[in-house]
Design a protein around this motif. Structure first.
Motif, PDB file in Angstrom:
ATOM      1  N   GLN A   1       0.809  -1.253   0.000  1.00 16.89           N
ATOM      2  CA  GLN A   1      -0.038  -0.035  -0.014  1.00 16.89           C
ATOM      3  C   GLN A   1       0.838   1.173  -0.097  1.00 16.89           C
ATOM      4  OE1 GLN A   1      -2.503  -0.620   3.516  1.00 16.89           O
ATOM      5  NE2 GLN A   1      -4.268  -1.629   2.196  1.00 16.89           N
ATOM      6  N   LYS A   2       2.094   1.308   0.602  1.00 14.48           N
ATOM      7  CA  LYS A   2       2.912   2.291   0.576  1.00 14.48           C
ATOM      8  C   LYS A   2       3.166   2.843  -0.819  1.00 14.48           C
ATOM      9  CE  LYS A   2       4.926   1.067   4.975  1.00 14.48           C
ATOM     10  NZ  LYS A   2       6.288   0.634   5.633  1.00 14.48           N
ATOM     11  N   LEU A   3       3.050   1.922  -1.811  1.00 13.92           N
ATOM     12  CA  LEU A   3       3.540   2.344  -3.175  1.00 13.92           C
ATOM     13  C   LEU A   3       2.474   3.111  -3.950  1.00 13.92           C
ATOM     14  CD1 LEU A   3       5.446  -0.839  -4.191  1.00 13.92           C
ATOM     15  CD2 LEU A   3       6.563   1.024  -2.942  1.00 13.92           C
ATOM     16  N   TRP A   4       1.378   3.115  -3.268  1.00 10.96           N
ATOM     17  CA  TRP A   4       0.170   3.736  -3.908  1.00 10.96           C
ATOM     18  C   TRP A   4      -0.186   5.080  -3.668  1.00 10.96           C
ATOM     19  CZ3 TRP A   4      -3.017   0.753  -7.554  1.00 10.96           C
ATOM     20  CH2 TRP A   4      -2.411  -0.681  -7.714  1.00 10.96           C
ATOM     21  N   HIS A   5      -0.936   5.823  -4.352  1.00  6.56           N
ATOM     22  CA  HIS A   5      -1.381   7.328  -4.057  1.00  6.56           C
ATOM     23  C   HIS A   5      -2.821   7.139  -4.274  1.00  6.56           C
ATOM     24  CE1 HIS A   5      -0.191   7.474  -8.344  1.00  6.56           C
ATOM     25  NE2 HIS A   5      -1.343   7.897  -8.454  1.00  6.56           N
ATOM     26  N   SER A   6      -3.392   8.438  -3.401  1.00  6.11           N
ATOM     27  CA  SER A   6      -4.928   8.559  -3.630  1.00  6.11           C
ATOM     28  C   SER A   6      -5.235   9.752  -4.729  1.00  6.11           C
ATOM     29  CB  SER A   6      -5.191   9.004  -2.174  1.00  6.11           C
ATOM     30  OG  SER A   6      -4.664  10.525  -1.892  1.00  6.11           O
ATOM     31  N   HIS A   7      -6.255   9.417  -5.197  1.00  8.25           N
ATOM     32  CA  HIS A   7      -6.649  10.560  -6.338  1.00  8.25           C
ATOM     33  C   HIS A   7      -7.739  11.462  -5.819  1.00  8.25           C
ATOM     34  CE1 HIS A   7      -5.611   7.279  -9.055  1.00  8.25           C
ATOM     35  NE2 HIS A   7      -4.543   8.106  -9.216  1.00  8.25           N
ATOM     36  N   ALA A   8      -8.129  11.584  -4.566  1.00  6.13           N
ATOM     37  CA  ALA A   8      -9.330  12.328  -4.052  1.00  6.13           C
ATOM     38  C   ALA A   8      -8.932  13.922  -4.581  1.00  6.13           C
ATOM     39  CB  ALA A   8      -9.556  12.192  -2.822  1.00  6.13           C
TER      40      ALA A   8
ATOM     41  N   PRO B   1      13.112   2.138 -13.104  1.00  4.94           N
ATOM     42  CA  PRO B   1      11.874   3.057 -13.098  1.00  4.94           C
ATOM     43  C   PRO B   1      11.637   3.928 -11.668  1.00  4.94           C
ATOM     44  CG  PRO B   1      11.263   0.488 -12.610  1.00  4.94           C
ATOM     45  CD  PRO B   1      12.942   0.711 -13.067  1.00  4.94           C
ATOM     46  N   ALA B   2      11.049   4.745 -11.736  1.00  4.15           N
ATOM     47  CA  ALA B   2      10.999   5.706 -10.617  1.00  4.15           C
ATOM     48  C   ALA B   2       9.524   5.596 -10.295  1.00  4.15           C
ATOM     49  CB  ALA B   2      11.100   7.331 -11.136  1.00  4.15           C
ATOM     50  N   LEU B   3       9.175   5.605  -8.996  1.00  2.70           N
ATOM     51  CA  LEU B   3       7.705   5.728  -8.533  1.00  2.70           C
ATOM     52  C   LEU B   3       7.421   6.974  -8.444  1.00  2.70           C
ATOM     53  CD1 LEU B   3       5.297   3.721  -7.140  1.00  2.70           C
ATOM     54  CD2 LEU B   3       6.601   4.436  -4.900  1.00  2.70           C
ATOM     55  N   MET B   4       6.002   7.352  -8.946  1.00  3.96           N
ATOM     56  CA  MET B   4       5.358   8.593  -9.151  1.00  3.96           C
ATOM     57  C   MET B   4       4.282   8.795  -7.902  1.00  3.96           C
ATOM     58  SD  MET B   4       7.344   9.742 -11.212  1.00  3.96           S
ATOM     59  CE  MET B   4       6.598  11.261 -12.204  1.00  3.96           C
ATOM     60  N   MET B   5       4.147  10.057  -7.842  1.00  2.92           N
ATOM     61  CA  MET B   5       3.152  10.220  -6.718  1.00  2.92           C
ATOM     62  C   MET B   5       2.083  11.346  -7.446  1.00  2.92           C
ATOM     63  SD  MET B   5       3.721   8.852  -3.631  1.00  2.92           S
ATOM     64  CE  MET B   5       3.986   7.398  -4.508  1.00  2.92           C
ATOM     65  N   SER B   6       0.882  11.342  -6.581  1.00  2.00           N
ATOM     66  CA  SER B   6      -0.234  12.072  -7.080  1.00  2.00           C
ATOM     67  C   SER B   6      -0.184  13.471  -6.437  1.00  2.00           C
ATOM     68  CB  SER B   6      -1.553  11.417  -6.998  1.00  2.00           C
ATOM     69  OG  SER B   6      -2.538  12.292  -7.154  1.00  2.00           O
ATOM     70  N   PRO B   7      -0.448  14.807  -7.090  1.00  2.00           N
ATOM     71  CA  PRO B   7      -0.352  15.794  -6.280  1.00  2.00           C
ATOM     72  C   PRO B   7      -1.322  16.052  -5.337  1.00  2.00           C
ATOM     73  CG  PRO B   7      -0.863  16.321  -8.835  1.00  2.00           C
ATOM     74  CD  PRO B   7      -0.959  14.730  -8.559  1.00  2.00           C
TER      75      PRO B   7
ATOM     76  N   GLN C   1      -1.673   4.340   4.700  1.00  2.00           N
ATOM     77  CA  GLN C   1      -0.447   3.708   4.023  1.00  2.00           C
ATOM     78  C   GLN C   1      -0.114   4.396   2.591  1.00  2.00           C
ATOM     79  OE1 GLN C   1       1.193   2.467   6.663  1.00  2.00           O
ATOM     80  NE2 GLN C   1       1.547   0.665   5.554  1.00  2.00           N
ATOM     81  N   ALA C   2      -1.273   4.895   2.137  1.00  2.00           N
ATOM     82  CA  ALA C   2      -1.124   5.717   0.919  1.00  2.00           C
ATOM     83  C   ALA C   2      -0.504   6.976   0.927  1.00  2.00           C
ATOM     84  CB  ALA C   2      -2.583   5.638   0.075  1.00  2.00           C
ATOM     85  N   ASP C   3      -0.195   7.425   0.008  1.00  2.00           N
ATOM     86  CA  ASP C   3       0.557   8.677   0.046  1.00  2.00           C
ATOM     87  C   ASP C   3       1.526   8.626   1.287  1.00  2.00           C
ATOM     88  OD1 ASP C   3      -1.082   9.890  -2.039  1.00  2.00           O
ATOM     89  OD2 ASP C   3      -2.693  10.128  -0.536  1.00  2.00           O
ATOM     90  N   TYR C   4       2.453   7.765   1.289  1.00  2.00           N
ATOM     91  CA  TYR C   4       3.306   7.533   2.566  1.00  2.00           C
ATOM     92  C   TYR C   4       3.982   8.778   2.902  1.00  2.00           C
ATOM     93  CZ  TYR C   4       6.527   4.658   5.623  1.00  2.00           C
ATOM     94  OH  TYR C   4       7.396   4.291   6.395  1.00  2.00           O
ATOM     95  N   TRP C   5       4.467   9.612   1.825  1.00  2.00           N
ATOM     96  CA  TRP C   5       5.377  10.501   1.998  1.00  2.00           C
ATOM     97  C   TRP C   5       4.837  11.670   2.814  1.00  2.00           C
ATOM     98  CZ3 TRP C   5       3.866  15.340   0.336  1.00  2.00           C
ATOM     99  CH2 TRP C   5       2.850  15.351  -0.409  1.00  2.00           C
ATOM    100  N   LYS C   6       3.512  11.666   3.059  1.00  2.00           N
ATOM    101  CA  LYS C   6       2.723  12.881   3.629  1.00  2.00           C
ATOM    102  C   LYS C   6       2.923  12.508   5.276  1.00  2.00           C
ATOM    103  CE  LYS C   6      -1.573  13.025   2.062  1.00  2.00           C
ATOM    104  NZ  LYS C   6      -2.792  13.547   1.954  1.00  2.00           N
ATOM    105  N   GLN C   7       2.886  11.309   5.691  1.00  2.00           N
ATOM    106  CA  GLN C   7       2.839  11.249   6.942  1.00  2.00           C
ATOM    107  C   GLN C   7       4.530  10.933   7.423  1.00  2.00           C
ATOM    108  OE1 GLN C   7       0.606   9.463   5.209  1.00  2.00           O
ATOM    109  NE2 GLN C   7      -1.081  10.664   5.816  1.00  2.00           N
ATOM    110  N   HIS C   8       5.505  10.668   6.517  1.00  2.00           N
ATOM    111  CA  HIS C   8       6.535  10.076   7.090  1.00  2.00           C
ATOM    112  C   HIS C   8       7.790  10.840   6.170  1.00  2.00           C
ATOM    113  CE1 HIS C   8       4.997   6.491   8.860  1.00  2.00           C
ATOM    114  NE2 HIS C   8       4.157   6.482   7.929  1.00  2.00           N
TER     115      HIS C   8
END
Length: 249
Positions: free
Chosen positions: A117-124, A173-179, A222-229
């Protein structure tokens, strides 16, 4: 003497030089054009024909959130819970395939292991802010799809970092995040304005029309992991022992 885009040995540089540099190689021959046209008439190309949506949005590198790119997703809906997208750097005929994104509903996301789940991002936020657009498709037509996507999660791998000037796909490859609406997750205004001018749209106006789209009642942390960590993910390529096929008896 070597030209400016050659090494002393005459080998073309394939890294650096700006994102608009041409891909190295000879122009297409008449014979190759004929072969491609003939193959197009004789082959089904069924997976390609299932791509039925073009989405323009933005993405941020997980390991370097100062790098933000415009992305063009050509999506195939496998079923109501799963989409797969070929991602290009532009929507013109010479667009470069820069990656792939998989999009799943919250139901499928919640069934994933926590480490995955840490590799995934939310779309809201991407949906409600107007950053995610289907060019030339009316908002009223899109509304049911946008309502579903606002509760979805994506995993996007970039395989060709054209923004740093790579003229060929290089490295891992590079993992990408959502705005997102926090810290480094905000997209640069000049990128948005350039996109808006191209399609004659207003991201701000779209945001106002999407205010009533329901957000998920709960976003898995767990998603958007960077926001918390404050940490992203990067892939290293390391030598490893090969698993060899067992010899025939």
């Amino acid at each position: 003497m070597a030209s400016s885009d050659q090494t002393p040995s005459g080998t073309p540089h394939i890294g650096g030089g700006g994102g608009d540099q041409p891909v190295p190689g000879k122009p297409m021959s008449v014979q190759q054009h004929m072969l491609d046209k003939g193959a197009q008439m004789l082959q089904s190309l069924k997976p390609i024909k299932e791509m039925n949506q073009h989405v323009c949005s933005f993405a941020i590198y997980s390991h370097d959130m100062s790098r933000q790119i415009e992305t063009h997703h050509y999506a195939t809906r496998i079923n109501q819970d799963f989409l797969q997208c070929a991602v290009y750097d532009t929507d013109d005929s010479h667009g470069r395939l820069i990656g792939v994104e998989y999009i799943i509903t919250d139901k499928l996301f919640e069934a994933l292991p926590p480490e995955e789940q840490k590799l995934w991002h939310s779309h809201a936020y991407e949906i409600k802010s107007g950053l995610w657009v289907n060019p030339r498709v009316p908002e009223m037509v899109l509304k049911p799809e946008l309502e579903n996507l606002a509760k979805s999660y994506g995993k996007f791998w970039c395989t060709w970092q054209v923004d740093r000037g790579d003229r060929l796909p290089l490295g891992a490859p590079a993992l990408m995040m959502s705005p997102q609406a926090v810290n480094m997750g905000m997209i640069k205004p000049e990128l948005i304005q350039k996109r808006d001018n191209k399609y004659n749209i207003s991201t701000d106006a779209l945001q106002k029309t999407r205010m009533e789209i329901a957000e998920p009642e709960w976003l898995n942390p767990q998603a958007d992991y960077w926001k918390q960590h404050g940490k992203g993910f990067a892939i290293d390529i390391v030598p490893t022992d090969m698993k060899l096929r067992a010899p025939f008896p």
